[in-house]
Design a protein around this motif. Structure first.
Motif, PDB file in Angstrom:
ATOM      1  N   THR A 237     -38.183 -88.627 -43.447  1.00 35.39           N
ATOM      2  CA  THR A 237     -38.653 -89.793 -42.699  1.00 35.39           C
ATOM      3  C   THR A 237     -37.535 -90.793 -42.495  1.00 35.39           C
ATOM      4  OG1 THR A 237     -39.276 -91.108 -44.631  1.00 35.39           O
ATOM      5  CG2 THR A 237     -40.893 -89.520 -43.844  1.00 35.39           C
ATOM      6  N   ASN A 238     -37.641 -91.571 -41.415  1.00 40.59           N
ATOM      7  CA  ASN A 238     -36.656 -92.626 -41.171  1.00 40.59           C
ATOM      8  C   ASN A 238     -36.620 -93.635 -42.322  1.00 40.59           C
ATOM      9  OD1 ASN A 238     -35.544 -92.597 -38.139  1.00 40.59           O
ATOM     10  ND2 ASN A 238     -37.635 -91.851 -38.102  1.00 40.59           N
ATOM     11  N   ARG A 239     -37.777 -93.909 -42.893  1.00 44.90           N
ATOM     12  CA  ARG A 239     -37.873 -94.905 -43.957  1.00 44.90           C
ATOM     13  C   ARG A 239     -37.099 -94.512 -45.204  1.00 44.90           C
ATOM     14  NH1 ARG A 239     -43.114 -94.279 -42.524  1.00 44.90           N
ATOM     15  NH2 ARG A 239     -43.523 -93.155 -44.464  1.00 44.90           N
ATOM     16  N   GLY A 240     -36.807 -93.245 -45.340  1.00 40.46           N
ATOM     17  CA  GLY A 240     -36.130 -92.759 -46.535  1.00 40.46           C
ATOM     18  C   GLY A 240     -34.638 -92.956 -46.542  1.00 40.46           C
ATOM     19  N   TYR A 241     -34.108 -93.596 -45.487  1.00 46.17           N
ATOM     20  CA  TYR A 241     -32.668 -93.735 -45.342  1.00 46.17           C
ATOM     21  C   TYR A 241     -32.281 -95.196 -45.169  1.00 46.17           C
ATOM     22  CZ  TYR A 241     -32.719 -88.721 -44.934  1.00 46.17           C
ATOM     23  OH  TYR A 241     -32.895 -87.384 -45.207  1.00 46.17           O
ATOM     24  N   ASP A 242     -31.124 -95.565 -45.734  1.00 42.39           N
ATOM     25  CA  ASP A 242     -30.752 -96.972 -45.684  1.00 42.39           C
ATOM     26  C   ASP A 242     -29.474 -97.264 -44.907  1.00 42.39           C
ATOM     27  OD1 ASP A 242     -29.721 -97.069 -49.238  1.00 42.39           O
ATOM     28  OD2 ASP A 242     -29.213 -95.697 -47.612  1.00 42.39           O
ATOM     29  N   TYR A 243     -28.608 -96.300 -44.713  1.00 44.71           N
ATOM     30  CA  TYR A 243     -27.402 -96.519 -43.914  1.00 44.71           C
ATOM     31  C   TYR A 243     -27.304 -95.426 -42.861  1.00 44.71           C
ATOM     32  CZ  TYR A 243     -25.987 -99.914 -47.402  1.00 44.71           C
ATOM     33  OH  TYR A 243     -25.943-100.997 -48.239  1.00 44.71           O
ATOM     34  N   TRP A 244     -26.881 -95.845 -41.659  1.00 39.45           N
ATOM     35  CA  TRP A 244     -26.843 -94.951 -40.507  1.00 39.45           C
ATOM     36  C   TRP A 244     -25.486 -95.019 -39.821  1.00 39.45           C
ATOM     37  CZ3 TRP A 244     -31.260 -92.146 -39.115  1.00 39.45           C
ATOM     38  CH2 TRP A 244     -32.438 -92.465 -39.819  1.00 39.45           C
ATOM     39  N   GLY A 245     -25.077 -93.898 -39.243  1.00 34.62           N
ATOM     40  CA  GLY A 245     -23.891 -93.899 -38.405  1.00 34.62           C
ATOM     41  C   GLY A 245     -24.222 -94.379 -37.005  1.00 34.62           C
ATOM     42  N   GLN A 246     -23.190 -94.387 -36.158  1.00 35.66           N
ATOM     43  CA  GLN A 246     -23.360 -94.903 -34.798  1.00 35.66           C
ATOM     44  C   GLN A 246     -23.872 -93.849 -33.838  1.00 35.66           C
ATOM     45  OE1 GLN A 246     -20.544 -93.770 -35.960  1.00 35.66           O
ATOM     46  NE2 GLN A 246     -19.794 -92.449 -34.294  1.00 35.66           N
TER      47      GLN A 246
END
Length: 123
Positions: A106-115
């Motif tokens: 899920t998207n909620r399970g992640y805290d940092y994202w690349g571009q």
């Protein structure tokens, strides 16, 4: 400061292959599961694949099973997504992300994202 930098996207014909890479910094990479997501025009971002800290467990969305492979090299702080037998419906911006440790699909399970990196598959 955590940074994730994706690379390897591009234009490919249907049936072709691409290998995405995501280089991480600013966090002890080996402690966190990693994931790949994608977002096609007009659609919500969706989970594609995830991998546990030691690469012992992997998860895939049904539509890419048997075609995509997620892997990681903790010595290089890098996670990969090997994409084979690409289809036009795989066209999207692909993002890597670091997990909080729960909710790996899920998207909620992640805290940092690349571009993000663009993948375009022509028919």
């Amino acid at each position: 400061q955590v940074q994730l930098v994706e690379s390897g996207g591009g234009l490919v014909q249907a049936g072709g292959s691409l290998r995405l890479s995501c280089a991480a910094s600013g966090r002890t990479f080996s402690r966190y599961p990693m994931g790949w997501f994608r977002q096609a025009p007009g659609k919500e971002r969706e989970f594609v694949a995830a991998i546990s800290q030691n690469a012992g467990v992997t998860y895939y969305i049904e539509s890419v099973k048997g075609r995509f492979t997620i892997s990681r090299d903790n010595a290089k702080n890098t996670v990969y997504l090997q994409m084979n037998s690409l289809k036009p419906e795989d066209t999207a911006v692909y993002y890597c992300a670091t997990s909080k440790g729960v909710g790996l699909t899920t998207n909620r399970g992640y805290d940092y994202w690349g571009q993000g990196t663009q993948v375009t598959v022509s028919s």
